[in-house]
Write a protein that holds these residues in place. Structure first.
Motif, PDB file in Angstrom:
ATOM      1  N   ARG A  30      23.139  53.417 -19.207  1.00 21.63           N
ATOM      2  CA  ARG A  30      22.395  52.182 -19.496  1.00 21.63           C
ATOM      3  C   ARG A  30      21.792  51.607 -18.219  1.00 21.63           C
ATOM      4  NH1 ARG A  30      24.411  46.692 -20.677  1.00 21.63           N
ATOM      5  NH2 ARG A  30      26.515  47.511 -20.897  1.00 21.63           N
ATOM      6  N   TYR A  60      23.557  50.311 -27.529  1.00 23.01           N
ATOM      7  CA  TYR A  60      22.789  51.126 -26.579  1.00 23.01           C
ATOM      8  C   TYR A  60      23.114  52.585 -26.842  1.00 23.01           C
ATOM      9  CZ  TYR A  60      21.643  53.920 -22.558  1.00 23.01           C
ATOM     10  OH  TYR A  60      21.160  54.938 -21.776  1.00 23.01           O
ATOM     11  N   PHE A 175      17.767  50.417 -26.938  1.00 24.27           N
ATOM     12  CA  PHE A 175      18.506  49.156 -26.776  1.00 24.27           C
ATOM     13  C   PHE A 175      18.225  48.296 -28.006  1.00 24.27           C
ATOM     14  CE2 PHE A 175      17.374  50.702 -22.616  1.00 24.27           C
ATOM     15  CZ  PHE A 175      18.453  50.421 -21.780  1.00 24.27           C
TER      16      PHE A 175
END
Length: 305
Positions: A30, A60, A175
């Motif tokens: 991420r 995510y 996301f």
């Protein structure tokens, strides 16, 4: 071994810190994805909107790397104009998805199963495309209407082999920010339901784009008929897709002629003389080299190369 070499050559460096063939939900992935987003090249309000989703996502996921053989210009074009691909699927009767372009870099999406969204292509170059979406889901999976925001970061790399074939490696970071009461529970439910489905759909979409590219090279009559049947996109867009597909065919012909010339020289001359490099095919406006800035009110697109 060739496949591994191409993967390493074509994939952006950030994607190589973990196993690129497996999905990841790790904090490291991420952070890498966030670091790849060119916030400094976006307008301040656009950057703030994107940052508000990616810094505190409910969900995510980094999807596995996909590697395909595909003409570079065609790949970029179909990423920026996905309604062309969707219209092909509609003609094949394999999707309920509807895409309707509302501005140069904005379109409305309806998956036919309860999800509707407004999607903006907020930044794009040949190597990275950033999309922002706002929408909702209202269907049997959830008891109530669920609103959310989403940022998609698509990174791409390109590698050419000796015969001139282009391999495209791409990776998608997703996301999702779920809004409203019970967002955490909703996010956990969605994560378990859609993760592997997203991986599969991403892989299959890329495979389909590769098949379109190969068909333009080897089955031009069929592609030409297909272009004429596209009925849910703007006529200018349909014509431009036809022109790009035609240049894909021409590039393949050029590569074949060049390969034949090299082979002939290798048989009759020692040492062989270099063959003059072919002039590049003129690019369309969709893959132009000059920056493009949209006047879209919510999330303007910038930085197109």
């Amino acid at each position: 071994m060739i496949g591994i070499h191409l993967l390493v050559q074509a994939v952006p460096n950030a994607a190589l810190s973990a196993d690129p063939t497996r999905a990841s939900t790790s904090l490291e992935s991420r952070r890498e994805a966030i670091a790849s987003i060119p916030f400094d090249k976006m307008k301040r309000d656009t950057a703030a909107t994107v940052r508000g989703v990616v810094t505190k996502p409910s969900i995510y996921r980094r999807l596995p790397i996909s590697m395909i053989d595909c003409d570079r210009e065609l790949f970029i074009y179909l990423i920026r104009y996905p309604e062309v691909v969707v219209n092909m699927w509609q003609l094949m009767d394999i999707t309920k998805l509807q895409l309707r372009r509302t501005d140069d870099y904005t379109f409305h999406a309806d998956d036919g199963a309860g999800t509707k969204a407004q999607v903006d292509l907020v930044y794009g170059t040949s190597d990275i495309h950033v999309l922002y979406a706002e929408g909702f889901y209202e269907g049997p999976l959830m008891k109530r209407k669920t609103k959310g925001r989403c940022v998609l970061v698509l990174t791409s790399g390109y590698s050419n082999v000796n015969d001139g074939t282009t391999y495209v490696s791409s990776q998608l970071d997703v996301f999702v920010r779920v809004d409203g009461i019970g967002a955490e529970l909703v996010a956990k439910t969605l994560q378990s339901l859609v993760g592997k489905t997203a991986d599969f759909n991403f892989s299959e979409t890329n495979r389909f784009i590769s098949e379109v590219s190969r068909a333009a090279e080897t089955k031009w009559n069929g592609v030409e008929r297909l272009v004429g049947r596209l009925n849910n996109i703007d006529s200018d867009l349909r014509d431009e897709f036809g022109e790009i597909a035609s240049t894909v065919r021409q590039r393949k012909s050029n590569r074949t002629e060049l390969s034949a010339a090299r082979f002939s020289e290798s048989r009759h001359r020692s040492p062989p003389k270099p063959v003059q490099r072919l002039e590049p095919v003129k690019q369309s406006r969709a893959v132009s080299t000059s920056p493009i800035t949209s006047n879209t009110l919510q999330t303007p697109a910038q930085g197109f190369d």
